[in-house]
Design a protein around this motif. Structure first.
Motif, short mmCIF file in Angstrom:
data_model
loop_
_atom_site.label_atom_id
_atom_site.label_comp_id
_atom_site.label_asym_id
_atom_site.label_seq_id
_atom_site.Cartn_x
_atom_site.Cartn_y
_atom_site.Cartn_z
N PRO A 149 30.32 -57.55 52.16
CA PRO A 149 31.46 -57.15 51.35
C PRO A 149 32.56 -56.53 52.21
O PRO A 149 32.29 -55.95 53.26
CB PRO A 149 30.88 -56.12 50.37
CG PRO A 149 29.65 -55.62 51.04
CD PRO A 149 29.13 -56.75 51.88
N ALA A 150 33.79 -56.66 51.74
CA ALA A 150 34.92 -56.07 52.44
C ALA A 150 34.84 -54.55 52.33
O ALA A 150 34.34 -54.01 51.34
CB ALA A 150 36.22 -56.57 51.83
N ALA A 151 35.34 -53.87 53.35
CA ALA A 151 35.37 -52.41 53.34
C ALA A 151 36.36 -51.93 52.28
O ALA A 151 37.28 -52.65 51.89
CB ALA A 151 35.76 -51.89 54.70
N ALA A 152 36.18 -50.71 51.80
CA ALA A 152 37.01 -50.19 50.72
C ALA A 152 38.50 -50.17 51.08
O ALA A 152 39.35 -50.47 50.26
CB ALA A 152 36.56 -48.79 50.35
N GLY A 153 38.85 -49.85 52.31
CA GLY A 153 40.25 -49.79 52.72
C GLY A 153 40.76 -51.10 53.28
O GLY A 153 41.80 -51.15 53.91
N ASP A 154 40.04 -52.18 53.05
CA ASP A 154 40.40 -53.48 53.64
C ASP A 154 41.12 -54.33 52.60
O ASP A 154 40.73 -55.44 52.31
CB ASP A 154 39.12 -54.18 54.13
CG ASP A 154 39.43 -55.37 55.00
OD1 ASP A 154 40.54 -55.45 55.55
OD2 ASP A 154 38.55 -56.25 55.12
N GLY A 155 42.21 -53.82 52.06
CA GLY A 155 42.97 -54.55 51.06
C GLY A 155 43.88 -55.58 51.71
O GLY A 155 43.84 -55.78 52.93
N PRO A 156 44.72 -56.24 50.91
CA PRO A 156 45.64 -57.23 51.48
C PRO A 156 46.57 -56.59 52.50
O PRO A 156 47.07 -55.50 52.30
CB PRO A 156 46.43 -57.73 50.26
CG PRO A 156 45.61 -57.34 49.08
CD PRO A 156 44.82 -56.14 49.48
N GLN A 157 46.76 -57.26 53.59
CA GLN A 157 47.62 -56.78 54.66
C GLN A 157 49.06 -57.22 54.39
O GLN A 157 49.28 -58.30 53.86
CB GLN A 157 47.15 -57.33 56.00
CG GLN A 157 45.71 -56.98 56.33
CD GLN A 157 45.50 -55.48 56.49
OE1 GLN A 157 46.34 -54.81 57.06
NE2 GLN A 157 44.42 -54.97 55.95
#
Length: 94
Positions: free
Chosen positions: A65-73
């Protein structure tokens, strides 16, 4: 397969592997991969599953899973983000 079972019984070894696929198999698969910190990406049965009868086999794919702070750049999608299976089927097609 019959020979493999007979051999395993003869030497006293269990021949169990895989994930329980009693219906609903998708939930069992998601629980299994979730116990390792993964997220179920795709689940496919080989054969038909009904409420009373499980499919003879199947496969799953799981992702980290993506990390919590790994939103769209702001400069576009993250380079390591997984595409959906439908998007992968269309790669390279005009």
């Amino acid at each position: 397969m019959r020979y493999a079972r007979a051999t395993a019984n003869f030497v006293g070894e269990p021949i169990t592997f895989g994930i329980d696929n009693t219906p609903p198999a998708r939930k069992s698969a998601a629980d299994f991969v979730g116990s390792f910190g993964l997220v179920l990406e795709e689940h496919r049965n080989f054969g038909r599953e009904t409420r009373r009868r499980s499919a003879p086999a199947g496969f799953v794919t799981a992702v980290v899973p993506a990390a919590a702070g790994d939103g769209p750049q702001p400069d576009g999608p993250h380079p390591n983000r997984h595409q959906s299976p439908a998007d992968r089927r269309n790669e390279g097609k005009p």
